[in-house]
Design a protein around this motif. Structure first.
Motif, PDB file in Angstrom:
ATOM      1  N   PHE A 119       0.145   8.645 -12.478  1.00  0.00           N
ATOM      2  CA  PHE A 119      -0.348   7.478 -11.722  1.00  0.00           C
ATOM      3  C   PHE A 119       0.580   7.193 -10.546  1.00  0.00           C
ATOM      4  O   PHE A 119       0.142   7.016  -9.406  1.00  0.00           O
ATOM      5  CB  PHE A 119      -0.439   6.277 -12.675  1.00  0.00           C
ATOM      6  CG  PHE A 119      -0.484   4.923 -12.006  1.00  0.00           C
ATOM      7  CD1 PHE A 119      -1.626   4.492 -11.344  1.00  0.00           C
ATOM      8  CD2 PHE A 119       0.623   4.073 -12.058  1.00  0.00           C
ATOM      9  CE1 PHE A 119      -1.656   3.234 -10.733  1.00  0.00           C
ATOM     10  CE2 PHE A 119       0.593   2.824 -11.456  1.00  0.00           C
ATOM     11  CZ  PHE A 119      -0.545   2.411 -10.783  1.00  0.00           C
ATOM     12  N   ARG A 120       1.877   7.185 -10.807  1.00  0.00           N
ATOM     13  CA  ARG A 120       2.833   6.900  -9.730  1.00  0.00           C
ATOM     14  C   ARG A 120       2.767   7.962  -8.654  1.00  0.00           C
ATOM     15  O   ARG A 120       2.832   7.641  -7.460  1.00  0.00           O
ATOM     16  CB  ARG A 120       4.254   6.831 -10.297  1.00  0.00           C
ATOM     17  CG  ARG A 120       4.614   5.437 -10.731  1.00  0.00           C
ATOM     18  CD  ARG A 120       5.928   5.385 -11.448  1.00  0.00           C
ATOM     19  NE  ARG A 120       7.066   5.497 -10.545  1.00  0.00           N
ATOM     20  CZ  ARG A 120       8.270   5.002 -10.844  1.00  0.00           C
ATOM     21  NH1 ARG A 120       8.467   4.383 -11.989  1.00  0.00           N
ATOM     22  NH2 ARG A 120       9.259   5.127 -10.005  1.00  0.00           N
ATOM     23  N   TRP A 178      -2.692  -3.248 -15.874  1.00  0.00           N
ATOM     24  CA  TRP A 178      -1.328  -2.872 -16.253  1.00  0.00           C
ATOM     25  C   TRP A 178      -1.289  -1.364 -16.455  1.00  0.00           C
ATOM     26  O   TRP A 178      -1.941  -0.853 -17.360  1.00  0.00           O
ATOM     27  CB  TRP A 178      -0.888  -3.571 -17.536  1.00  0.00           C
ATOM     28  CG  TRP A 178       0.581  -3.423 -17.832  1.00  0.00           C
ATOM     29  CD1 TRP A 178       1.597  -4.204 -17.354  1.00  0.00           C
ATOM     30  CD2 TRP A 178       1.189  -2.425 -18.664  1.00  0.00           C
ATOM     31  NE1 TRP A 178       2.797  -3.737 -17.843  1.00  0.00           N
ATOM     32  CE2 TRP A 178       2.578  -2.662 -18.644  1.00  0.00           C
ATOM     33  CE3 TRP A 178       0.702  -1.348 -19.414  1.00  0.00           C
ATOM     34  CZ2 TRP A 178       3.497  -1.870 -19.352  1.00  0.00           C
ATOM     35  CZ3 TRP A 178       1.601  -0.556 -20.119  1.00  0.00           C
ATOM     36  CH2 TRP A 178       2.988  -0.829 -20.092  1.00  0.00           C
ATOM     37  N   ALA A 179      -0.535  -0.670 -15.621  1.00  0.00           N
ATOM     38  CA  ALA A 179      -0.505   0.791 -15.668  1.00  0.00           C
ATOM     39  C   ALA A 179       0.871   1.273 -16.089  1.00  0.00           C
ATOM     40  O   ALA A 179       1.739   1.504 -15.260  1.00  0.00           O
ATOM     41  CB  ALA A 179      -0.877   1.369 -14.306  1.00  0.00           C
ATOM     42  N   GLY A 180       1.065   1.411 -17.378  1.00  0.00           N
ATOM     43  CA  GLY A 180       2.342   1.917 -17.876  1.00  0.00           C
ATOM     44  C   GLY A 180       2.131   2.679 -19.169  1.00  0.00           C
ATOM     45  O   GLY A 180       1.026   2.724 -19.710  1.00  0.00           O
ATOM     46  N   PHE A 204      -7.625  -1.952 -12.416  1.00  0.00           N
ATOM     47  CA  PHE A 204      -6.761  -2.063 -13.595  1.00  0.00           C
ATOM     48  C   PHE A 204      -5.941  -3.345 -13.563  1.00  0.00           C
ATOM     49  O   PHE A 204      -5.910  -4.065 -12.572  1.00  0.00           O
ATOM     50  CB  PHE A 204      -5.812  -0.856 -13.646  1.00  0.00           C
ATOM     51  CG  PHE A 204      -4.697  -0.935 -12.626  1.00  0.00           C
ATOM     52  CD1 PHE A 204      -4.950  -0.771 -11.276  1.00  0.00           C
ATOM     53  CD2 PHE A 204      -3.396  -1.203 -13.030  1.00  0.00           C
ATOM     54  CE1 PHE A 204      -3.929  -0.871 -10.342  1.00  0.00           C
ATOM     55  CE2 PHE A 204      -2.362  -1.301 -12.101  1.00  0.00           C
ATOM     56  CZ  PHE A 204      -2.634  -1.134 -10.751  1.00  0.00           C
ATOM     57  N   PRO A 210       4.346  -1.031 -13.270  1.00  0.00           N
ATOM     58  CA  PRO A 210       3.078  -1.140 -14.024  1.00  0.00           C
ATOM     59  C   PRO A 210       2.123  -2.230 -13.547  1.00  0.00           C
ATOM     60  O   PRO A 210       0.919  -2.093 -13.670  1.00  0.00           O
ATOM     61  CB  PRO A 210       3.546  -1.417 -15.444  1.00  0.00           C
ATOM     62  CG  PRO A 210       4.882  -0.770 -15.533  1.00  0.00           C
ATOM     63  CD  PRO A 210       5.515  -0.992 -14.184  1.00  0.00           C
ATOM     64  N   GLY A 244      -0.359  -7.128 -15.984  1.00  0.00           N
ATOM     65  CA  GLY A 244      -0.704  -7.335 -17.385  1.00  0.00           C
ATOM     66  C   GLY A 244      -1.064  -8.788 -17.625  1.00  0.00           C
ATOM     67  O   GLY A 244      -1.773  -9.410 -16.825  1.00  0.00           O
ATOM     68  N   ILE A 251      -6.401   1.634  -5.155  1.00  0.00           N
ATOM     69  CA  ILE A 251      -6.252   0.766  -6.327  1.00  0.00           C
ATOM     70  C   ILE A 251      -6.831  -0.625  -6.071  1.00  0.00           C
ATOM     71  O   ILE A 251      -6.819  -1.125  -4.947  1.00  0.00           O
ATOM     72  CB  ILE A 251      -4.785   0.630  -6.796  1.00  0.00           C
ATOM     73  CG1 ILE A 251      -3.896   0.081  -5.690  1.00  0.00           C
ATOM     74  CG2 ILE A 251      -4.249   1.936  -7.329  1.00  0.00           C
ATOM     75  CD1 ILE A 251      -2.509  -0.286  -6.182  1.00  0.00           C
ATOM     76  N   ARG A 305       0.818  -1.232   0.000  1.00  0.00           N
ATOM     77  CA  ARG A 305       0.000   0.000   0.000  1.00  0.00           C
ATOM     78  C   ARG A 305       0.843   1.270   0.000  1.00  0.00           C
ATOM     79  O   ARG A 305       0.354   2.336  -0.350  1.00  0.00           O
ATOM     80  CB  ARG A 305      -0.941   0.002   1.212  1.00  0.00           C
ATOM     81  CG  ARG A 305      -1.999  -1.085   1.193  1.00  0.00           C
ATOM     82  CD  ARG A 305      -3.129  -0.812   0.208  1.00  0.00           C
ATOM     83  NE  ARG A 305      -3.808  -2.041  -0.173  1.00  0.00           N
ATOM     84  CZ  ARG A 305      -4.614  -2.180  -1.240  1.00  0.00           C
ATOM     85  NH1 ARG A 305      -4.850  -1.160  -2.035  1.00  0.00           N
ATOM     86  NH2 ARG A 305      -5.175  -3.324  -1.513  1.00  0.00           N
ATOM     87  N   VAL A 351      -0.273   7.276  -6.516  1.00  0.00           N
ATOM     88  CA  VAL A 351      -0.165   6.090  -5.645  1.00  0.00           C
ATOM     89  C   VAL A 351       0.886   6.320  -4.554  1.00  0.00           C
ATOM     90  O   VAL A 351       0.680   5.988  -3.391  1.00  0.00           O
ATOM     91  CB  VAL A 351       0.190   4.833  -6.470  1.00  0.00           C
ATOM     92  CG1 VAL A 351       0.508   3.654  -5.548  1.00  0.00           C
ATOM     93  CG2 VAL A 351      -0.961   4.468  -7.405  1.00  0.00           C
ATOM     94  N   GLN A 352       2.029   6.908  -4.943  1.00  0.00           N
ATOM     95  CA  GLN A 352       3.138   7.032  -3.990  1.00  0.00           C
ATOM     96  C   GLN A 352       2.987   8.248  -3.081  1.00  0.00           C
ATOM     97  O   GLN A 352       3.456   8.228  -1.944  1.00  0.00           O
ATOM     98  CB  GLN A 352       4.485   7.087  -4.740  1.00  0.00           C
ATOM     99  CG  GLN A 352       4.797   5.784  -5.474  1.00  0.00           C
ATOM    100  CD  GLN A 352       6.068   5.833  -6.326  1.00  0.00           C
ATOM    101  OE1 GLN A 352       6.179   5.089  -7.281  1.00  0.00           O
ATOM    102  NE2 GLN A 352       7.006   6.705  -5.990  1.00  0.00           N
ATOM    103  N   PRO A 374       4.225   1.717  -1.518  1.00  0.00           N
ATOM    104  CA  PRO A 374       5.419   1.201  -2.197  1.00  0.00           C
ATOM    105  C   PRO A 374       6.509   2.260  -2.335  1.00  0.00           C
ATOM    106  O   PRO A 374       6.218   3.450  -2.416  1.00  0.00           O
ATOM    107  CB  PRO A 374       4.880   0.804  -3.573  1.00  0.00           C
ATOM    108  CG  PRO A 374       3.709   1.694  -3.792  1.00  0.00           C
ATOM    109  CD  PRO A 374       3.090   1.918  -2.440  1.00  0.00           C
ATOM    110  N   ARG A 430       6.202   2.253  -7.476  1.00  0.00           N
ATOM    111  CA  ARG A 430       5.046   1.582  -8.074  1.00  0.00           C
ATOM    112  C   ARG A 430       5.398   1.227  -9.527  1.00  0.00           C
ATOM    113  O   ARG A 430       5.705   2.096 -10.326  1.00  0.00           O
ATOM    114  CB  ARG A 430       3.840   2.529  -7.991  1.00  0.00           C
ATOM    115  CG  ARG A 430       2.565   2.019  -8.654  1.00  0.00           C
ATOM    116  CD  ARG A 430       2.002   0.784  -8.008  1.00  0.00           C
ATOM    117  NE  ARG A 430       1.724  -0.221  -9.029  1.00  0.00           N
ATOM    118  CZ  ARG A 430       0.978  -1.297  -8.819  1.00  0.00           C
ATOM    119  NH1 ARG A 430       0.419  -1.526  -7.647  1.00  0.00           N
ATOM    120  NH2 ARG A 430       0.794  -2.162  -9.779  1.00  0.00           N
TER     121      ARG A 430
END
Lengths: 247, 265
Positions: free
Chosen positions: B85-86, B73-75, B71, A126, A129, B99, A119, B89-90, A121, A124
């Protein structure tokens, strides 16, 4: 001809793909290696991208798994649910070709988070997939990844894709059909799982790479074949095919 | 029957604060213009759903539209990280982002269950991974016929599903071809839907391999030529790979992203 460590790694990975193999390809190094194999010894290699393109024959390296050139040249284009349910899940694909942000001695792969706290990190990444199911369902998995102590860690922070778990019988315990990682190809050499313990063993070193380099680049007490085989250097044909792919 | 209208009217009609919204398109036919219209209309507290939250969700997350992201895959495909996005989250910037994380196989099957009117889907997935420990919407299930333990994931039925397509006719029947991802599933799974199209034509021509969604499965159609940029619409445009690379710089820090955002608003 001189070559770089990355070129040696890509060439070694291409050589691991036999003619006619059905290969599930991720973008980046796996895609480059698979396309090199198709340009050299394995013109009938079947490239499968998770975007739903089966039998893609790109004439240039795609930047994404969904570039138009993949759909235009594919034998078949299917939706994403069909790709995972009909094509991957029943075991129709021979080789799954994966990268990694972290990998451990049993070939478990992390592409999700760096750090102890999911939670919160440190980094982070990707995420999963298609990789967890590629690692589970392809007959075999080949990992292509640069070997350094940041990536080759003694315990991944997160298991995104299962390799051999904690050892020999772990995949069977999870009821997985595929054999898991059979080869990890790096810029320094090749590691293969020990037939008994499934622990990755450095079986090959690329020309000019010392054993100390491989040991230093690995975050666990690396097992080494005695003696490790020296990989054949890239041929002129392989190098020019690789370089023309990148133009 | 689908209403053919402008993008701003269509977005205003279907997207409300707090909604669960899925913009789909697997590397192709991504409804980027619709995402930017949602930013322009300053929607908030959205639960955004998307298999590959690439540039379009980086933009919406950076603009503060999202409370939660579902989601797999977040890239930035072929380029690297999604910086907005990072940052969310961070560092919780501009707002914290919850998430809910899956694999592609899981997400695709969740849409299939949603489109099928089923409460969940079954797959061979997630086995031996750490995902089930952190994602409540992944559970084991025992096959009633063989006793085999498999994985269940709940249906996704978004409030709103939005995709981009090549063509619609004047009755709102929509046709798309090439890489079709989960287009059909997300439209059929969602309570309300919007399809942006490259072109509204008099008659859809028969096209091998194309998918047609009848107009009565869609609420709104808006003609937005180039509405998938920087992704592409096969037959109309090519993927703008240079823009995907450029986005890495635009999105890298909050100030340069802020300049981009001011341009959109």
């Amino acid at each position: 001809m001189n070559w770089t460590a990355d070129e040696m790694m890509t060439v070694a990975a291409a050589r691991a793909l036999h003619p006619g193999t059905r290969c599930f390809v991720g973008i980046g190094l796996p895609s480059t290696a698979a396309n090199l194999a198709r340009r050299t010894h394995a013109p009938d290699l079947v490239l499968v991208y998770e975007s739903g393109t089966i039998g893609a024959k790109p004439d240039r390296l795609p930047l994404s798994i969904g570039d138009g050139v993949l759909a235009e040249t594919a034998d078949a284009v299917v939706g994403v649910p069909e790709m995972f349910n009909y094509w991957l899940q029943p075991g129709r694909i021979d080789i799954g070709f994966l990268g990694a942000a972290q990998i451990d001695r049993f070939g478990n792969i992390n592409t999700t988070v760096i750090g102890d706290d999911y939670r919160e990190p440190k980094v982070r990444l990707p995420g999963a997939g298609g990789a967890p199911e590629i690692a589970a369902s392809c007959s075999e998995v080949i990992v292509i990844v640069r070997q350094n102590s940041r990536t080759f860690v003694d315990g991944v922070d997160f298991v995104t894709s299962l390799g051999h778990g904690h050892g020999a019988s772990d995949r069977a315990r999870h009821n997985l059909r595929g054999a898991g990682p059979v080869m990890v190809i790096t810029d320094l050499g090749i590691l293969t799982p020990d037939p008994e313990t499934r622990e990755l063993t450095q079986t090959h070193l690329h020309p000019g790479v010392s054993l100390d380099q491989a040991v230093d680049a690995t975050g666990w007490n690396l097992r080494v074949a005695d003696p490790p085989v020296v990989t054949d250097p890239p041929s002129g044909t392989e190098l020019s095919a690789l370089r023309s792919l990148k133009e | 029957m689908a209403t053919i209208t402008t993008l701003s009217e269509a977005v205003a009609a279907v997207v409300r604060d707090g909604d669960t919204v899925a913009l789909e398109g697997f590397t192709h036919l991504i409804p980027v213009a619709a995402g930017q219209e949602i930013i322009r209309q300053r929607r908030r507290d959205l639960t955004l759903v998307r298999m590959t939250p690439d540039i379009v969700y980086d933009q919406m997350i950076g603009a503060g539209c999202a409370r939660k992201l579902i989601f797999s895959w977040a890239g930035n495909p072929g380029v690297g990280s999604l910086h907005r996005f990072r940052d969310a989250v961070q560092h919780g910037w501009p707002v914290p982002l919850e998430i809910e994380e899956h694999s592609h196989a899981g997400m695709a099957n969740r849409y299939v269950a949603g489109a099928s009117g089923l409460p969940f889907a079954v797959l061979r997935g997630y086995a031996g991974t750490d995902l089930p420990e952190h994602t409540d919407t992944v559970k084991p299930i025992t096959c009633p016929f063989t006793g085999e333990v498999l994985t269940a994931v709940p249906a996704l039925n978004p409030d709103v599903g939005i995709v981009h397509a090549q063509q619609a006719d004047r009755n709102g029947n929509v046709q798309f071809w090439g890489i079709t991802g989960v287009h059909k599933e997300v439209v059929l799974a969602s309570r309300r839907s919007l399809v942006t199209v490259e072109e509204v034509v008099d008659t859809l021509s028969v096209r091998p391999g194309a998918t047609v969604l009848p107009g009565w499965t869609i609420d709104h159609v808006a003609e937005v030529p180039g509405g998938a940029h920087p992704s592409y619409a096969m037959g109309y445009s090519d993927r703008d790979n240079a823009y995907y690379r450029a986005w890495d710089g635009i999105s890298r820090d909050r100030a340069s992203f802020g300049e981009w955002l001011a341009g959109v608003r």
